[in-house]
Scaffold this motif. Structure first.
Motif: not given
Length: 513
Positions: A393-402
């Motif tokens: 969840a952390t990895l996915t959310a950070t990449l999506q935010g970028y």
């Protein structure tokens, strides 16, 4: 594959200040071939306007004259001259030369080049001489390039510490010195490459970047350097994507973030090398069509941003606006913090390479005890406190935010200072984690300052490019361009356009240029 016929391993030297006289020169008149870019040198050799052997001999003499910069671990003079002579003979026979024929290039001594030792900055590995080059190195050799030698790096086996990696200080080889001021460091850990290229010992090279090791010395030495996309988050999530450059041939075995990266005095040359490695041609980019994100006004008030660097950034942004680029202010600090915070989630999935098993296969007779003789080896990684779901969840959310940052603002790249300070002075002894650097009159911990802007990109797996932007107090300042994962050739095209607007840096004072 034969071993080098002349091996030069430099010993550690004391760090007394080096005094450069006003008349001191690296012998670099403007028409001196050492000033040629990679592509220009290749074209002259192809046209018969310059013999490859003469060019190699000039670079060798130039490097020999300036060993005090400590750029090289090993150079095989005989091999370099023989390979250059073979290029001249092939041309004399009427054979068509290749794109890089006769052009020497540097290889960081953490990267395999057939017939040269790969010490990775650790004396125990001096007897490891690979029979095969790393695929990225081999691509340049197949294009006619000549491995000039292996460049100095700190201990990359985990036996050093971050500050030594940040300065390229080696317990085995001593200090590497910045050609713009030999009492300052070149950055790291591909610092030997940065020095050799900036000081005109070779026109280009292949470095390695885990957390900034290509872009960091590129910024401090006033050259260009590309960190290709590693798709770090995709690797952690197991989506099936692969690093843009093969990571085979890195010592010790690499993880998610390690990658090779081209380094040269111009972005155009980095793009030239990138095309030889990947087969992808860099497109031409018109700045009038480019919308770029830059740090907002709040960012420049941070105590870790040197005001000399800030001034050069503002001047660079003004030049880009005048050239037609649209600049949009973004919350860069939040972006940087979010990227840096990915470490626990990445570590949850990353399995460190088995260095002991690698040694048994590739360097039998050398053990981990030899590698860490007299020092404490890296301890076992602490168990992850995250669940698989939390880490994903952390990895996915950070990449999506970028990705959303780019889409919402309509930008194609984020621009920022590669390093927030110019190169600090070298320490009197071994580089330590707690040494201080003065930033705007305040003493700050050096290691915290110099890693501020370079770690977040590798954690996201995005392409990162350093473009030389100017000089602050006589030391280079670099402008970073970072894009979305996979946008490497667009970032290179944009970098060439930016480079054309900003213009070249003056050469090091040592060059008399």
């Amino acid at each position: 594959m034969r071993k080098p016929s002349r091996r030069t391993i430099l010993k550690a030297t004391a760090c007394a200040p080096i005094v450069i006289s006003a008349t001191s020169s690296l012998g670099a008149a403007k028409d001196d071939p050492i000033n040629l870019t990679t592509k220009a040198a290749a074209e002259r050799i192809q046209k018969g306007e310059m013999k490859a052997e003469d060019y190699a001999a000039r670079l060798l003499a130039h490097s020999d004259k300036h060993k005090e910069l400590n750029a090289w671990v090993v150079v095989d003079r005989t091999r370099v001259l023989e390979e250059a002579r073979a290029v001249d003979q092939a041309r004399a026979r009427g054979e068509k030369l290749k794109a890089l024929s006769g052009v020497p290039f540097a290889v960081k001594d953490q990267i395999d080049a057939a017939g040269y030792p790969t010490t990775a900055g650790n004396g125990a590995l001096r007897k490891y001489v690979p029979k095969r080059s790393a695929p990225v190195v081999q691509r340049l050799v197949d294009a006619g390039g000549i491995v000039f030698g292996k460049t100095t790096c700190p201990d990359m086996t985990g036996g050093g510490h971050l500050m030594m990696s940040a300065t390229s200080h080696s317990r085995v080889l001593g200090k590497v010195r910045n050609p713009y001021n030999p009492n300052h460091g070149p950055g790291g850990s591909s610092g030997g490459n940065g020095v050799a290229i900036a000081a005109r010992m070779v026109p280009c090279g292949i470095g390695e970047d885990t957390g900034g090791s290509v872009r960091f010395p590129a910024a401090f030495c006033g050259i260009a350097g590309l960190r290709p996309s590693t798709y770090t988050i995709d690797l952690a999530l197991g989506t099936g994507k692969a690093k843009r450059y093969s990571d085979e041939g890195i010592v010790p075995p690499p993880g998610f973030r390690e990658t090779f990266g081209p380094m040269a005095r111009t972005v155009a040359d980095c793009a030239f090398l990138d095309e030889l490695v990947t087969g992808e041609r860099t497109p031409q980019v018109n700045l009038r069509d480019a919308k770029l994100g830059i740090p907002n006004a709040k960012y420049w008030g941070n105590d870790f941003v040197d005001q000399g660097v800030a001034t050069i950034m503002r001047e660079s942004f003004a030049k880009l606006r005048a050239a037609g680029a649209t600049l949009v202010e973004i919350d860069f600090e939040s972006l940087r913090i979010a990227g840096d915070a990915l470490t626990p989630a990445l570590s949850h999935f990353e399995k460190p390479g088995d260095f002991s098993a690698w040694l048994k296969v590739n360097a039998p007779g050398i053990t981990l005890e030899d590698i860490y003789a007299g020092r404490t080896p890296p301890g076992p990684r602490a168990p992850s406190k995250l669940s698989d779901a939390e880490a994903r969840a952390t990895l996915t959310a950070t990449l999506q935010g970028y990705e959303a940052l780019f889409k919402t603002n309509g930008i194609v790249a984020v621009l920022s200072p590669t390093m927030t300070v110019p190169s600090p002075p070298l320490a009197a002894g071994v580089e330590s984690m707690d040494q201080k650097v003065m930033v705007n009159g305040k003493p700050l911990t050096e290691v915290e300052v110099i890693v501020k802007n370079i770690f977040w990109g590798p954690r996201l797996g995005v392409p990162g490019l350093n473009v030389p932007a100017g000089l602050a107090r006589g030391l280079p300042v670099g402008l970073a361009l970072e894009g979305l994962p996979g946008s490497d050739i667009r970032i290179l095209g944009l970098g060439i356009a930016v480079e054309n607007v900003l213009g070249p840096l003056p050469g090091p004072a040592l060059l008399g240029a």
